[in-house]
Scaffold this motif. Sequence first.
Motif, PDB file in Angstrom:
ATOM      1  N   ALA A  84      16.992   4.903  -2.960  1.00 50.99           N
ATOM      2  CA  ALA A  84      15.732   4.814  -2.227  1.00 50.99           C
ATOM      3  C   ALA A  84      14.809   5.967  -2.599  1.00 50.99           C
ATOM      4  CB  ALA A  84      16.001   4.802  -0.722  1.00 50.99           C
ATOM      5  N   ALA A  85      15.375   7.177  -2.725  1.00 47.77           N
ATOM      6  CA  ALA A  85      14.573   8.347  -3.095  1.00 47.77           C
ATOM      7  C   ALA A  85      14.019   8.200  -4.511  1.00 47.77           C
ATOM      8  CB  ALA A  85      15.417   9.615  -2.982  1.00 47.77           C
ATOM      9  N   GLU A  86      14.841   7.670  -5.417  1.00 49.53           N
ATOM     10  CA  GLU A  86      14.394   7.467  -6.797  1.00 49.53           C
ATOM     11  C   GLU A  86      13.252   6.464  -6.843  1.00 49.53           C
ATOM     12  OE1 GLU A  86      16.133   5.518 -10.913  1.00 49.53           O
ATOM     13  OE2 GLU A  86      17.504   6.630  -9.612  1.00 49.53           O
ATOM     14  N   ALA A  87      13.389   5.374  -6.089  1.00 45.25           N
ATOM     15  CA  ALA A  87      12.333   4.361  -6.052  1.00 45.25           C
ATOM     16  C   ALA A  87      11.046   4.936  -5.469  1.00 45.25           C
ATOM     17  CB  ALA A  87      12.801   3.159  -5.222  1.00 45.25           C
ATOM     18  N   TYR A  88      11.183   5.723  -4.403  1.00 40.68           N
ATOM     19  CA  TYR A  88      10.002   6.298  -3.758  1.00 40.68           C
ATOM     20  C   TYR A  88       9.314   7.323  -4.656  1.00 40.68           C
ATOM     21  CZ  TYR A  88       6.986   8.654  -0.406  1.00 40.68           C
ATOM     22  OH  TYR A  88       5.899   9.197   0.215  1.00 40.68           O
ATOM     23  N   GLU A  89      10.102   8.102  -5.409  1.00 41.63           N
ATOM     24  CA  GLU A  89       9.510   9.102  -6.299  1.00 41.63           C
ATOM     25  C   GLU A  89       8.554   8.442  -7.294  1.00 41.63           C
ATOM     26  OE1 GLU A  89      11.590  10.473  -9.592  1.00 41.63           O
ATOM     27  OE2 GLU A  89      10.719  12.453  -9.632  1.00 41.63           O
ATOM     28  N   VAL A  90       8.920   7.262  -7.786  1.00 40.93           N
ATOM     29  CA  VAL A  90       8.087   6.560  -8.762  1.00 40.93           C
ATOM     30  C   VAL A  90       6.928   5.827  -8.082  1.00 40.93           C
ATOM     31  CG1 VAL A  90       8.047   4.684 -10.453  1.00 40.93           C
ATOM     32  CG2 VAL A  90       9.941   6.312 -10.441  1.00 40.93           C
ATOM     33  N   SER A 127       0.833  -1.200   0.000  1.00 40.08           N
ATOM     34  CA  SER A 127       0.000   0.000   0.000  1.00 40.08           C
ATOM     35  C   SER A 127       0.867   1.249   0.000  1.00 40.08           C
ATOM     36  CB  SER A 127      -0.895   0.008   1.240  1.00 40.08           C
ATOM     37  OG  SER A 127      -0.112   0.130   2.419  1.00 40.08           O
ATOM     38  N   ALA A 128       0.231   2.402  -0.239  1.00 40.14           N
ATOM     39  CA  ALA A 128       0.960   3.672  -0.239  1.00 40.14           C
ATOM     40  C   ALA A 128       1.601   3.931   1.114  1.00 40.14           C
ATOM     41  CB  ALA A 128       0.013   4.808  -0.621  1.00 40.14           C
ATOM     42  N   ALA A 129       0.896   3.591   2.193  1.00 39.00           N
ATOM     43  CA  ALA A 129       1.434   3.796   3.541  1.00 39.00           C
ATOM     44  C   ALA A 129       2.646   2.899   3.794  1.00 39.00           C
ATOM     45  CB  ALA A 129       0.349   3.525   4.581  1.00 39.00           C
ATOM     46  N   GLU A 130       2.589   1.667   3.301  1.00 35.97           N
ATOM     47  CA  GLU A 130       3.715   0.731   3.475  1.00 35.97           C
ATOM     48  C   GLU A 130       4.936   1.191   2.682  1.00 35.97           C
ATOM     49  OE1 GLU A 130       1.368  -3.490   4.225  1.00 35.97           O
ATOM     50  OE2 GLU A 130       1.642  -2.751   2.175  1.00 35.97           O
ATOM     51  N   ILE A 131       4.697   1.714   1.484  1.00 36.38           N
ATOM     52  CA  ILE A 131       5.801   2.221   0.654  1.00 36.38           C
ATOM     53  C   ILE A 131       6.460   3.417   1.327  1.00 36.38           C
ATOM     54  CG2 ILE A 131       6.322   3.373  -1.541  1.00 36.38           C
ATOM     55  CD1 ILE A 131       4.179   1.566  -2.825  1.00 36.38           C
ATOM     56  N   LYS A 132       5.648   4.319   1.863  1.00 41.37           N
ATOM     57  CA  LYS A 132       6.178   5.502   2.547  1.00 41.37           C
ATOM     58  C   LYS A 132       6.977   5.107   3.790  1.00 41.37           C
ATOM     59  CE  LYS A 132       4.746   9.994   4.425  1.00 41.37           C
ATOM     60  NZ  LYS A 132       3.612  10.929   4.639  1.00 41.37           N
ATOM     61  N   LYS A 133       6.458   4.163   4.543  1.00 39.23           N
ATOM     62  CA  LYS A 133       7.147   3.703   5.752  1.00 39.23           C
ATOM     63  C   LYS A 133       8.483   3.046   5.405  1.00 39.23           C
ATOM     64  CE  LYS A 133       6.494   0.731   9.815  1.00 39.23           C
ATOM     65  NZ  LYS A 133       5.548  -0.214  10.494  1.00 39.23           N
ATOM     66  N   ALA A 134       8.483   2.234   4.339  1.00 40.00           N
ATOM     67  CA  ALA A 134       9.709   1.557   3.925  1.00 40.00           C
ATOM     68  C   ALA A 134      10.756   2.560   3.451  1.00 40.00           C
ATOM     69  CB  ALA A 134       9.388   0.561   2.812  1.00 40.00           C
ATOM     70  N   PRO A 171       0.855   7.489  -8.200  1.00 39.24           N
ATOM     71  CA  PRO A 171       0.008   6.452  -8.810  1.00 39.24           C
ATOM     72  C   PRO A 171       0.210   6.285 -10.316  1.00 39.24           C
ATOM     73  CG  PRO A 171      -1.268   7.765  -7.262  1.00 39.24           C
ATOM     74  CD  PRO A 171       0.068   8.460  -7.406  1.00 39.24           C
ATOM     75  N   ASP A 172       0.349   7.395 -11.040  1.00 35.15           N
ATOM     76  CA  ASP A 172       0.532   7.308 -12.492  1.00 35.15           C
ATOM     77  C   ASP A 172       1.875   6.678 -12.848  1.00 35.15           C
ATOM     78  OD1 ASP A 172      -1.931   8.436 -12.989  1.00 35.15           O
ATOM     79  OD2 ASP A 172      -1.154  10.481 -13.073  1.00 35.15           O
ATOM     80  N   LYS A 173       2.934   7.161 -12.184  1.00 31.27           N
ATOM     81  CA  LYS A 173       4.262   6.602 -12.458  1.00 31.27           C
ATOM     82  C   LYS A 173       4.342   5.139 -12.037  1.00 31.27           C
ATOM     83  CE  LYS A 173       6.875  10.927 -12.133  1.00 31.27           C
ATOM     84  NZ  LYS A 173       7.937  11.659 -11.407  1.00 31.27           N
ATOM     85  N   LYS A 174       3.700   4.819 -10.919  1.00 29.62           N
ATOM     86  CA  LYS A 174       3.714   3.439 -10.417  1.00 29.62           C
ATOM     87  C   LYS A 174       3.032   2.510 -11.417  1.00 29.62           C
ATOM     88  CE  LYS A 174       2.449   0.680  -6.341  1.00 29.62           C
ATOM     89  NZ  LYS A 174       1.664  -0.364  -7.062  1.00 29.62           N
ATOM     90  N   ALA A 175       1.903   2.958 -11.992  1.00 23.60           N
ATOM     91  CA  ALA A 175       1.185   2.142 -12.971  1.00 23.60           C
ATOM     92  C   ALA A 175       2.039   1.894 -14.215  1.00 23.60           C
ATOM     93  CB  ALA A 175      -0.119   2.825 -13.354  1.00 23.60           C
ATOM     94  N   LYS A 176       2.739   2.928 -14.672  1.00 20.20           N
ATOM     95  CA  LYS A 176       3.626   2.768 -15.834  1.00 20.20           C
ATOM     96  C   LYS A 176       4.776   1.832 -15.509  1.00 20.20           C
ATOM     97  CE  LYS A 176       2.755   7.253 -18.039  1.00 20.20           C
ATOM     98  NZ  LYS A 176       3.350   8.553 -18.449  1.00 20.20           N
ATOM     99  N   TYR A 177       5.332   1.982 -14.297  1.00 21.02           N
ATOM    100  CA  TYR A 177       6.453   1.123 -13.905  1.00 21.02           C
ATOM    101  C   TYR A 177       6.004  -0.333 -13.793  1.00 21.02           C
ATOM    102  CZ  TYR A 177      10.304  -0.869 -11.257  1.00 21.02           C
ATOM    103  OH  TYR A 177      11.351  -1.670 -10.851  1.00 21.02           O
ATOM    104  N   ASP A 178       4.812  -0.566 -13.223  1.00 21.27           N
ATOM    105  CA  ASP A 178       4.297  -1.931 -13.090  1.00 21.27           C
ATOM    106  C   ASP A 178       4.106  -2.583 -14.451  1.00 21.27           C
ATOM    107  OD1 ASP A 178       2.166  -1.316 -10.172  1.00 21.27           O
ATOM    108  OD2 ASP A 178       4.316  -1.695 -10.361  1.00 21.27           O
ATOM    109  N   GLN A 179       3.777  -1.772 -15.459  1.00 24.71           N
ATOM    110  CA  GLN A 179       3.524  -2.324 -16.799  1.00 24.71           C
ATOM    111  C   GLN A 179       4.786  -2.468 -17.633  1.00 24.71           C
ATOM    112  OE1 GLN A 179       0.588  -0.158 -19.031  1.00 24.71           O
ATOM    113  NE2 GLN A 179       0.498  -1.647 -20.675  1.00 24.71           N
ATOM    114  N   PHE A 180       5.666  -1.450 -17.576  1.00 25.97           N
ATOM    115  CA  PHE A 180       6.815  -1.435 -18.475  1.00 25.97           C
ATOM    116  C   PHE A 180       8.165  -1.541 -17.778  1.00 25.97           C
ATOM    117  CE2 PHE A 180       4.136  -0.658 -21.937  1.00 25.97           C
ATOM    118  CZ  PHE A 180       3.274   0.396 -21.671  1.00 25.97           C
ATOM    119  N   GLY A 181       8.199  -1.467 -16.448  1.00 25.63           N
ATOM    120  CA  GLY A 181       9.481  -1.487 -15.754  1.00 25.63           C
ATOM    121  C   GLY A 181      10.250  -0.201 -15.958  1.00 25.63           C
TER     122      GLY A 181
END
Length: 372
Positions: A49-55, A16-23, A59-69
Motif C-alpha cells: 500500500a505504501a509503495e502504491a501511494y508513493e507513486v 483524485s489526490a484526496a481519494e487516493i490519500k484516503k484509500a 503527479p510526475d510518477k503517477k503520469a509515468k505509471y499511467d503511461q508505462f505501468g
Amino acid sequence: MKEDYYEVLGVSKGASAAEIKKAYRKKAIEYHPDKNPGDTKAEEMFKKAAEAYEVLSDPDKKAKYDQFGHAAFEGGAGFGGGGMNMDDIFSQFGDIFGSAFGGGFSGFGGFGGGGQRRVKGSNLRIRVKLTLEEIANGVEKKVKVRRKVQAEGVTYKTCPTCHGSGQITKITNTILGRMQTATTCTTCGGSGQSIDKRPSGADAQGLKVSEETVSIKIPPGVEEGMQLKVSGKGNAAPGNGISGDLLVAIETVEHDTLKREGDNLHYDLYISISEAVLGSSKEIDAVGGKVRIKLEPGIQSGKILRLRGKGISSLNGYGSGDLLVHVNVWTPKELNREQKEFFERMQNEENFIPKPEKSDKSFFEKVKDMFS
C-alpha cells in the motif's frame, strides 16, 4: 507480476489526490504492524500500500505509471516505489495516520508510544562519473563514503526537557482564550532522547565519522544530472533514529567519437571521394565494441545510416536507441599536379555532374526524418 497500484489501494484510475490519500490511510491502518503483530502477510500488504501511494501521490510518477505501468520504474533505487522498508514508510507518510494509533506508533517505525518521533539523519551527496559504456550497460560502483555512525558504547536516556515526547507544549493566553502550540524540542531535536554516556571520539550526539565502502547499482540509461538514492547510507541519527540517505548525482565522461542524444548515439564518419564513388566497408565505434558497416557505391555526403538497437538502453525498459552514422565525404584541400589534372578531366564528365533525384533528400529533410 506486480499488482496494479490502483487495485492495491482499491481506487479507480481517475481517482483524485484526496481519494487516493484516503484509500491509502484506510489500507495502512488496516494492515498496520501494531494491529497485526507477527503477521507477515499483513506487513507485506502494508508495504504494498505504501509503495502504491508513493507513486500515485506524486503527479510526475503517477503520469509515468499511467503511461508505462511498472516498467516506468524498473532499473533500481531512486526511480520508483520498490524496496521500501518500514523506516522509509513511517518517515515519509507517518503524518497521514494522524491519531489512529494514539498519536504515534509503537514497536515499528517512526514514532514511540509517548508521541516521540524517530529523527532522521542528514543526507549525504556525492557525484559519480560514468563512461558511455557504463551508462549503456548499467554498472555497479563501489565508492568510499565518510558518514556519521553511532559510536560504540554510547547510551541515551529520556530527554529531561520534553520527557521523551520530542515536543514542547506551550500555552498562551490570548483574547480568544488559551492557545496551545507544540514545537520540536530543541534539547533532543525531537528524538525524545538525550545522550547519557558518550565514549571518547563521539560528538555531542553520540556519533562519530567512519569511512565505509558503499555499493551503488546504477541502471542502464541514466543521464547527466540524474540523482539516485541509496537508502540508509547517509549520516546516522542519534538514539534509535533513522539514517539519512546517500544521494548520488550522475556525471558523464565525454566519449571520443560518440555523442549521445536521449537514447540515440551519433557518429561522424569521414570517407574519401574514392570510397564514396567505389563503395567501402568501414569499422566504426559503438558501445560494447566495434561494428562494421557497408557503404554502397555512390553514397552521398550527408547520408545518415541508422543501426537499430545500437544506442543506449531505455531507462524505462523499452528497448534501446539507435546508432546514427553521419556520412561526410572528405574533400582534399591540396592536390599534386597529376591529381589536379585528373579532376579537371572529370569536371565535365557526365557521371560527375550533380543530378539529385527526388529520393535524395535535403539536409533539412534528413534532420526532420531523424527526429521523427
